[in-house]
Structure formats: structure tokens, C-alpha cells
Design a protein around this motif. Structure first.
Motif, PDB file in Angstrom:
ATOM      1  N   LEU A  38      35.031 -19.385 -22.537  1.00 26.50           N
ATOM      2  CA  LEU A  38      35.784 -19.064 -23.875  1.00 26.50           C
ATOM      3  C   LEU A  38      37.008 -18.526 -23.480  1.00 26.50           C
ATOM      4  N   CYS A  39      37.362 -17.192 -22.639  1.00 25.38           N
ATOM      5  CA  CYS A  39      38.015 -16.342 -22.093  1.00 25.38           C
ATOM      6  C   CYS A  39      38.731 -17.099 -21.895  1.00 25.38           C
ATOM      7  N   VAL A  40      38.778 -18.146 -21.002  1.00 29.28           N
ATOM      8  CA  VAL A  40      40.220 -18.447 -21.021  1.00 29.28           C
ATOM      9  C   VAL A  40      40.482 -19.353 -22.060  1.00 29.28           C
ATOM     10  N   THR A  58      51.124 -19.087 -16.318  1.00 27.94           N
ATOM     11  CA  THR A  58      50.035 -19.323 -14.925  1.00 27.94           C
ATOM     12  C   THR A  58      48.731 -18.668 -14.907  1.00 27.94           C
ATOM     13  N   LEU A  59      47.623 -19.469 -14.889  1.00 27.65           N
ATOM     14  CA  LEU A  59      45.960 -19.472 -14.981  1.00 27.65           C
ATOM     15  C   LEU A  59      45.259 -19.352 -13.767  1.00 27.65           C
ATOM     16  N   ARG A  60      45.295 -18.570 -13.216  1.00 24.55           N
ATOM     17  CA  ARG A  60      43.798 -18.627 -11.925  1.00 24.55           C
ATOM     18  C   ARG A  60      42.515 -17.832 -12.281  1.00 24.55           C
ATOM     19  N   VAL A  61      41.665 -17.792 -11.824  1.00 28.13           N
ATOM     20  CA  VAL A  61      40.205 -18.112 -12.125  1.00 28.13           C
ATOM     21  C   VAL A  61      39.678 -17.755 -10.330  1.00 28.13           C
ATOM     22  N   SER A  62      39.373 -16.317 -10.474  1.00 28.66           N
ATOM     23  CA  SER A  62      38.651 -16.005  -8.987  1.00 28.66           C
ATOM     24  C   SER A  62      37.571 -15.726  -8.594  1.00 28.66           C
ATOM     25  N   GLY A  63      36.986 -15.178  -7.173  1.00 31.34           N
ATOM     26  CA  GLY A  63      35.884 -14.391  -7.071  1.00 31.34           C
ATOM     27  C   GLY A  63      36.449 -13.200  -6.885  1.00 31.34           C
ATOM     28  N   THR A  64      35.541 -11.998  -7.378  1.00 28.66           N
ATOM     29  CA  THR A  64      36.420 -10.501  -6.591  1.00 28.66           C
ATOM     30  C   THR A  64      35.328 -10.036  -5.434  1.00 28.66           C
ATOM     31  N   CYS A  65      35.063  -9.199  -5.311  1.00 26.88           N
ATOM     32  CA  CYS A  65      34.877  -8.928  -3.776  1.00 26.88           C
ATOM     33  C   CYS A  65      32.632  -8.059  -4.346  1.00 26.88           C
ATOM     34  N   THR A  66      32.964  -8.108  -5.645  1.00 20.50           N
ATOM     35  CA  THR A  66      31.570  -7.456  -6.360  1.00 20.50           C
ATOM     36  C   THR A  66      31.161  -8.668  -6.937  1.00 20.50           C
ATOM     37  N   GLY A  67      30.862  -9.489  -7.011  1.00 20.49           N
ATOM     38  CA  GLY A  67      30.249 -11.256  -7.023  1.00 20.49           C
ATOM     39  C   GLY A  67      31.157 -11.412  -8.279  1.00 20.49           C
ATOM     40  N   ARG A  68      32.097 -10.953  -9.635  1.00 17.68           N
ATOM     41  CA  ARG A  68      32.537 -11.521 -10.851  1.00 17.68           C
ATOM     42  C   ARG A  68      33.483 -12.147 -10.875  1.00 17.68           C
ATOM     43  N   VAL A  69      33.724 -12.751 -11.796  1.00 21.08           N
ATOM     44  CA  VAL A  69      34.870 -14.037 -12.186  1.00 21.08           C
ATOM     45  C   VAL A  69      36.153 -12.959 -12.415  1.00 21.08           C
ATOM     46  N   GLU A  72      43.360 -14.300 -15.045  1.00 23.21           N
ATOM     47  CA  GLU A  72      44.334 -14.272 -14.727  1.00 23.21           C
ATOM     48  C   GLU A  72      45.017 -15.038 -15.888  1.00 23.21           C
ATOM     49  N   LEU A  73      45.865 -14.555 -16.859  1.00 23.74           N
ATOM     50  CA  LEU A  73      47.089 -15.448 -17.015  1.00 23.74           C
ATOM     51  C   LEU A  73      48.452 -14.474 -17.540  1.00 23.74           C
ATOM     52  N   SER A  74      49.061 -15.135 -16.622  1.00 23.63           N
ATOM     53  CA  SER A  74      50.279 -14.152 -16.334  1.00 23.63           C
ATOM     54  C   SER A  74      51.080 -14.752 -17.124  1.00 23.63           C
ATOM     55  N   ASP A  75      52.029 -14.626 -17.847  1.00 26.01           N
ATOM     56  CA  ASP A  75      53.436 -15.059 -18.611  1.00 26.01           C
ATOM     57  C   ASP A  75      54.662 -14.316 -18.559  1.00 26.01           C
ATOM     58  N   PRO A  76      55.823 -14.835 -18.979  1.00 24.62           N
ATOM     59  CA  PRO A  76      57.122 -13.666 -18.693  1.00 24.62           C
ATOM     60  C   PRO A  76      57.591 -13.441 -20.127  1.00 24.62           C
ATOM     61  N   GLU A  77      56.617 -12.811 -20.454  1.00 23.21           N
ATOM     62  CA  GLU A  77      56.862 -11.786 -21.166  1.00 23.21           C
ATOM     63  C   GLU A  77      56.409 -11.217 -21.077  1.00 23.21           C
ATOM     64  N   PRO A  78      56.831  -9.653 -20.622  1.00 21.18           N
ATOM     65  CA  PRO A  78      56.771  -8.828 -20.763  1.00 21.18           C
ATOM     66  C   PRO A  78      56.795  -7.510 -21.439  1.00 21.18           C
ATOM     67  N   GLY A  79      57.168  -7.477 -22.928  1.00 17.47           N
ATOM     68  CA  GLY A  79      57.101  -6.653 -24.149  1.00 17.47           C
ATOM     69  C   GLY A  79      56.047  -7.198 -25.277  1.00 17.47           C
ATOM     70  N   ALA A  80      55.477  -8.517 -25.032  1.00 18.81           N
ATOM     71  CA  ALA A  80      54.580  -8.491 -25.649  1.00 18.81           C
ATOM     72  C   ALA A  80      53.272  -8.330 -25.466  1.00 18.81           C
ATOM     73  N   TRP A  81      52.455  -7.355 -25.000  1.00 18.18           N
ATOM     74  CA  TRP A  81      50.891  -7.111 -25.130  1.00 18.18           C
ATOM     75  C   TRP A  81      49.951  -7.504 -26.002  1.00 18.18           C
ATOM     76  N   PRO A  82      49.110  -7.933 -25.649  1.00 17.81           N
ATOM     77  CA  PRO A  82      47.877  -8.445 -26.584  1.00 17.81           C
ATOM     78  C   PRO A  82      47.382  -6.773 -27.153  1.00 17.81           C
ATOM     79  N   VAL A  83      47.049  -7.114 -28.454  1.00 13.42           N
ATOM     80  CA  VAL A  83      46.223  -6.018 -28.872  1.00 13.42           C
ATOM     81  C   VAL A  83      44.741  -5.845 -29.350  1.00 13.42           C
ATOM     82  N   LEU A  84      43.983  -5.554 -29.660  1.00 13.85           N
ATOM     83  CA  LEU A  84      42.708  -5.714 -29.977  1.00 13.85           C
ATOM     84  C   LEU A  84      42.863  -5.165 -31.774  1.00 13.85           C
ATOM     85  N   ARG A  85      42.581  -6.165 -32.645  1.00 12.10           N
ATOM     86  CA  ARG A  85      42.233  -5.784 -33.775  1.00 12.10           C
ATOM     87  C   ARG A  85      40.846  -5.783 -34.074  1.00 12.10           C
TER      88      ARG A  85
END
Length: 158
Positions: A38-40, A58-69, A72-85
Motif C-alpha cells: 500500500l505504501c509503495v 526510482t523505487l528502492r525497497v531495502s532492509g534497515t539495520c533495525t529490522g525495518r523495511v 524510497e521513491l526518488s524523482d527529478p522534481e526538487p521543488g514539488a514536495w508532498p504535503v500531508l493534508r
């Protein structure tokens, strides 16, 4: 083949969403991972809706050293940040980032030299580890998110 890490270069188009979910299901070997899927889906859908179809991501899914997943979704638009609404009951959109906020242990945005990366960290899929965002009752926090929210996005670059 190890399920993680996964790195996919995509063109953000609606048909990419189910293809990415299918790819992740296969890589996770059928592990119970609805929060991950769902998050992806929501992060990719946000790129499609707010940056436009055809945006390279670019989508990256990886494990962390704390056992989490970590997703990351990278895109070329540095100025268009997501807003929680907050979406009103009758709104047909505006719940994607609220879903990510409700499901993720934490999330954020990182500025890069050629764009940005929106990321979230989740409990590892599979048997419940007891870790997760909770309210005072010990139940997972699902902050005012309608269960009728539907997601669809896809489009792997070939």
C-alpha cells in the motif's frame, strides 16, 4: 534470490502500480506485506498525480539495520514536495500521504542533487513483531483514513 534490496527504474504511469506490487509480492516470497504494498502504491500514485504521467522515478525497497523495511521513491522534481493534508468525507483524493503516515513508523523527504526522495519505514512483513505506531490503547493508529480509499498505479520502464 534474496527478497531485498529491490531497485526499480520506472516511468510513473498508472499501469506501473500493479506491476510493481506484483514484483514485490514475488520478491517477498508471498510474505504478508500489505502495508508495504500500500505504501509503495501510494508513493508512486502521488508521483503520477502531482508530477505527471511519464515522470522517471526510482523505487528502492531495502532492509534497515533495525529490522525495518525502508521504501524510497526518488524523482527529478526538487521543488514539488508532498504535503500531508486532511481530505473531507466527499473528496475523491487527498488520502494517500495520510495512509502512508498511518502505516509507516516514520516517513520524510530528502533533497538530493538531482531531485528528491520520499521515503518511509515500515515494520518488516510477516509475523507481527509488536512494533508499530500505536495510540494510547496499543492499537495501530489509523488517523482519519477512509477504508474506501482505492489505489491503482503501474508502469515499469522496459
Amino acid at each position: 534470490m534474496s527478497p531485498l534490496p529491490v531497485a526499480l527504474d520506472l516511468i510513473a504511469v498508472p499501469r506501473a502500480v500493479p506491476e510493481v506490487r506484483r514484483t514485490l509480492r514475488e520478491r517477498c516470497g508471498g510474505a504478508d506485506s500489505p502495508d508495504l504494498l500500500l505504501c509503495v502504491s501510494e508513493l508512486l500514485t502521488n508521483a503520477i498525480v502531482h508530477l505527471g504521467e511519464g515522470t522517471p522515478v526510482t523505487l528502492r525497497v531495502s532492509g534497515t539495520c533495525t529490522g525495518r523495511v525502508r521504501v524510497e521513491l526518488s524523482d527529478p522534481e526538487p521543488g514539488a514536495w508532498p504535503v500531508l493534508r486532511s481530505a473531507a468525507d466527499g473528496d475523491e483524493s487527498g488520502r494517500g500521504l495520510a495512509l502512508v503516515d498511518a502505516l509507516a513508523l516514520r516517513w520524510g523527504v530528502e533533497q538530493g542533487p538531482r531531485g528528491k526522495t520520499v521515503w518511509c519505514e515500515l515494520r518488516a512483513p510477516g509475523p507481527s513483531s509488536g512494533e508499530g505506531r500505536t495510540g494510547g490503547t496499543g492499537q495501530r493508529r489509523v488517523s482519519e483514513v477512509s477504508e474506501s480509499t482505492r489505489v491503482s498505479f503501474s508502469g515499469l520502464r522496459t
